[in-house]
Enzyme design. Sequence first.
Site, PDB file in Angstrom:
ATOM      1  N   ASP A   1      59.817  62.702  30.690  1.00  0.00           N
ATOM      2  CA  ASP A   1      59.415  62.333  32.295  1.00  0.00           C
ATOM      3  C   ASP A   1      60.303  61.392  32.733  1.00  0.00           C
ATOM      4  O   ASP A   1      61.128  60.608  31.570  1.00  0.00           O
ATOM      5  CB  ASP A   1      57.823  61.737  32.043  1.00  0.00           C
ATOM      6  CG  ASP A   1      57.160  60.951  33.425  1.00  0.00           C
ATOM      7  OD1 ASP A   1      57.316  62.024  33.391  1.00  0.00           O
ATOM      8  OD2 ASP A   1      57.197  60.004  33.241  1.00  0.00           O
TER       9      ASP A   1
ATOM     10  N   TYR B   1      63.611  55.442  39.070  1.00  0.00           N
ATOM     11  CA  TYR B   1      63.758  54.305  37.730  1.00  0.00           C
ATOM     12  C   TYR B   1      65.886  54.410  38.312  1.00  0.00           C
ATOM     13  O   TYR B   1      66.549  54.772  37.513  1.00  0.00           O
ATOM     14  CB  TYR B   1      63.782  55.600  36.748  1.00  0.00           C
ATOM     15  CG  TYR B   1      62.037  56.119  36.585  1.00  0.00           C
ATOM     16  CD1 TYR B   1      61.478  54.329  37.125  1.00  0.00           C
ATOM     17  CD2 TYR B   1      61.272  56.902  35.149  1.00  0.00           C
ATOM     18  CE1 TYR B   1      59.563  55.050  36.625  1.00  0.00           C
ATOM     19  CE2 TYR B   1      60.589  56.501  35.048  1.00  0.00           C
ATOM     20  CZ  TYR B   1      59.061  55.902  35.755  1.00  0.00           C
ATOM     21  OH  TYR B   1      57.982  56.116  35.162  1.00  0.00           O
TER      22      TYR B   1
ATOM     23  N   LYS C   1      58.894  62.964  39.815  1.00  0.00           N
ATOM     24  CA  LYS C   1      57.860  62.152  40.588  1.00  0.00           C
ATOM     25  C   LYS C   1      58.454  62.305  42.304  1.00  0.00           C
ATOM     26  O   LYS C   1      59.640  62.252  41.958  1.00  0.00           O
ATOM     27  CB  LYS C   1      57.416  60.419  39.855  1.00  0.00           C
ATOM     28  CG  LYS C   1      57.774  60.834  39.057  1.00  0.00           C
ATOM     29  CD  LYS C   1      56.256  59.199  38.029  1.00  0.00           C
ATOM     30  CE  LYS C   1      56.138  59.320  36.546  1.00  0.00           C
ATOM     31  NZ  LYS C   1      57.414  59.460  36.105  1.00  0.00           N
TER      32      LYS C   1
ATOM     33  N   GLY D   1      52.951  53.810  28.886  1.00  0.00           N
ATOM     34  CA  GLY D   1      53.259  52.233  29.064  1.00  0.00           C
ATOM     35  C   GLY D   1      52.430  52.182  27.120  1.00  0.00           C
ATOM     36  O   GLY D   1      51.715  51.405  27.479  1.00  0.00           O
TER      37      GLY D   1
ATOM     38  N   GLY E   1      56.320  46.285  25.981  1.00  0.00           N
ATOM     39  CA  GLY E   1      56.816  46.146  24.601  1.00  0.00           C
ATOM     40  C   GLY E   1      56.064  44.694  24.505  1.00  0.00           C
ATOM     41  O   GLY E   1      56.270  44.939  22.852  1.00  0.00           O
TER      42      GLY E   1
ATOM     43  N   LEU F   1      53.304  44.907  22.927  1.00  0.00           N
ATOM     44  CA  LEU F   1      52.712  44.964  21.304  1.00  0.00           C
ATOM     45  C   LEU F   1      53.759  45.533  20.405  1.00  0.00           C
ATOM     46  O   LEU F   1      53.292  45.742  18.724  1.00  0.00           O
ATOM     47  CB  LEU F   1      52.144  46.547  21.990  1.00  0.00           C
ATOM     48  CG  LEU F   1      50.846  45.991  22.122  1.00  0.00           C
ATOM     49  CD1 LEU F   1      49.719  47.854  22.467  1.00  0.00           C
ATOM     50  CD2 LEU F   1      49.721  46.028  21.354  1.00  0.00           C
TER      51      LEU F   1
END
Length: 334
Positions: free
Chosen positions: A46, A51, A77, A235, A240, A242
């Site tokens: 994806d 980005y 997208k 996500g 990040g 976690l």
Amino acid sequence: MGIKSLLPGPLGFGTAPLGNMFRAIPDEEAAATVEAAWDQGIRYFDTAPFYGAGLAEIRLGEVLADRPRDAFVLSTKVGRVILDELEDTSARDLGEKGGLFEHGRPNRMIDDYSADATLRSVEDSLTRLRTGRLDIVWVHDIAQDFHGDDWLAVYETARTGAFRVLRRLREEGVIKAWGLGVNRVEPIELTLDLDEPRPDAFLLAGRYTLLDHERSLQRLLPTATEQGVDMVVGGPYSSGVLVGGRHFEYQEAPAEILAKVGRIKALAAEHGVSVKAAALQFAPAHPASAAVVPGATRPGRIAEDAAALAEHVPAAFWTALREEKLIAADAPAA
């Protein structure tokens, strides 16, 4: 409707970090990371023009151009058009996500969810990705976090523009599926209430994780399941935090989030579970979930993701999370 039969497995690869999110990474490291994903058997990728102003698409396309096109599934997208003219990357207005791709390409990005812009965006993505077709196209970021109080007007432009174009492309067989790619539940809920056009799926980033999932469970996911609309979870590591990072919601994690992560880590240690495995396995446990797409910029992270998805997580761990009210009582878990 739905995309579960289209996707090759529960683990995909999200390419936002390849757009130099938070830091500038060398082209060689980006290419090695995509190669590592391929070597680990990942066949769903994806990406998005957003980005790094096309950088992630370019980097992904350079590696996948050498692979058989029928061997993988590709989604990107629409909603942002990348121009040839340049701009100051630090001055971009990205709503709540300011500075996210400050290290990306300096090409000017404009928000445009109209029909014409959607077609242009698809064509531009095909060029950057060096491919002849897209499998899934998501309408990107039509929510409050990027558009503030104007988000409903932006949504309406997308409904009468991008939505209808993508429905037509699906009907013509140009793409196989379409939906929304967002960080908020509200635009998805609105779309599920429409008589037409109807999406096949949605990519929901950050709203179905160990740290944030209760609102999705209340209305969104039951409605999606009833309508046969699938969810791709983006996500899963909550930017990040976690898994040892310092970001939550793409910003410095606040004290209350760090405290919650600490409690989850303590229970994970008590049950011999890695937090990465818990985070990654929580996402696909819901019946609406078709895949989870963590991102990475280092090749070694890909093997860690694959191992985490296969790791045994005892039922007692999920029970403990529920008892401590760290996950919702009705949240499905393996």
